[in-house]
Design an enzyme around this catalytic site. Structure first.
Site, PDB file in Angstrom:
ATOM      1  N   ASP A  33     -23.252 -30.577  48.532  1.00 46.11           N
ATOM      2  CA  ASP A  33     -24.243 -29.349  48.404  1.00 46.11           C
ATOM      3  C   ASP A  33     -25.585 -29.984  49.184  1.00 46.11           C
ATOM      4  OD1 ASP A  33     -25.986 -27.355  47.746  1.00 46.11           O
ATOM      5  OD2 ASP A  33     -24.583 -26.792  46.285  1.00 46.11           O
ATOM      6  N   ILE A  34     -25.999 -28.900  50.049  1.00 50.40           N
ATOM      7  CA  ILE A  34     -27.276 -29.181  50.781  1.00 50.40           C
ATOM      8  C   ILE A  34     -28.760 -28.870  49.799  1.00 50.40           C
ATOM      9  CG2 ILE A  34     -26.452 -28.907  52.965  1.00 50.40           C
ATOM     10  CD1 ILE A  34     -28.010 -26.263  53.083  1.00 50.40           C
ATOM     11  N   ASN A  62     -18.549 -20.211  40.397  1.00 51.24           N
ATOM     12  CA  ASN A  62     -19.067 -18.845  40.256  1.00 51.24           C
ATOM     13  C   ASN A  62     -17.973 -18.097  40.825  1.00 51.24           C
ATOM     14  OD1 ASN A  62     -21.685 -19.175  38.966  1.00 51.24           O
ATOM     15  ND2 ASN A  62     -22.281 -20.400  40.851  1.00 51.24           N
ATOM     16  N   HIS A  75     -15.442 -21.831  45.874  1.00 51.55           N
ATOM     17  CA  HIS A  75     -16.072 -23.431  45.875  1.00 51.55           C
ATOM     18  C   HIS A  75     -15.924 -23.825  44.475  1.00 51.55           C
ATOM     19  CE1 HIS A  75     -19.589 -20.788  46.455  1.00 51.55           C
ATOM     20  NE2 HIS A  75     -20.400 -21.835  45.957  1.00 51.55           N
ATOM     21  N   HIS A 123     -17.971 -26.393  42.085  1.00 49.72           N
ATOM     22  CA  HIS A 123     -19.106 -27.401  42.017  1.00 49.72           C
ATOM     23  C   HIS A 123     -18.713 -28.626  41.135  1.00 49.72           C
ATOM     24  CE1 HIS A 123     -22.256 -24.389  43.623  1.00 49.72           C
ATOM     25  NE2 HIS A 123     -21.380 -23.653  43.287  1.00 49.72           N
TER      26      HIS A 123
END
Length: 138
Positions: free
Chosen positions: A30-31, A86, A97, A99
């Site tokens: 993750d950026i 989410n 996605h 996490h």
């Protein structure tokens, strides 16, 4: 999907620090990580939400999440991980996605407030990606 950031990463047109690859799933850092090493796992097929995830992709996606959740302990010395999805609300990119966030007791994460951090630079992010890739490769 042409305007999807994650589809662009999957296609290779947007750079990302890859940590996991299978025919069905791609994993990358993750950026804007909650903690460094925070990984996103996405189906290679554009699927907007978990509700739309076909049965045949459930095991590959969540099997990847299980593997990465185990690997962050070794790669980063984490005590565990936080794994979350989410679904529409708080889903910043409309591509499913998962996490996987490395956790350590006392790390400060409370409830559903996700403070974000940054990598010092691209080299630091690459180093975190390499540690996780190496651990996953066994």
């Amino acid at each position: 999907m042409a305007d999807c950031l994650f589809c662009s990463i999957i296609a290779g047109s947007t750079p990302a620090h890859l940590v996991y690859e299978s025919p069905e799933v791609l994993g990358f850092l993750d950026i804007r990580p909650v903690f460094k090493g925070h990984t996103l796992l996405v189906p290679r097929e554009h699927i907007a939400t978990m509700v739309e995830l076909p049965d045949e992709l459930t095991v590959p996606l969540f099997g990847a999440a299980r593997a990465v959740a185990a690997a962050v302990r070794t790669a980063y010395g984490a005590q565990g991980s936080f794994v979350a999805v989410n679904n529409v609300v708080s889903q910043s990119v409309p591509h499913l996605h998962v996490h996987v966030v490395p956790r350590t007791k006392g790390d400060g994460l409370r409830g559903f407030f996700w403070p974000r951090t940054k990598y010092a630079d691209d080299d630091e992010a690459a180093s975190y990606a390499e540690k996780l890739r190496t651990t996953l490769a066994g």
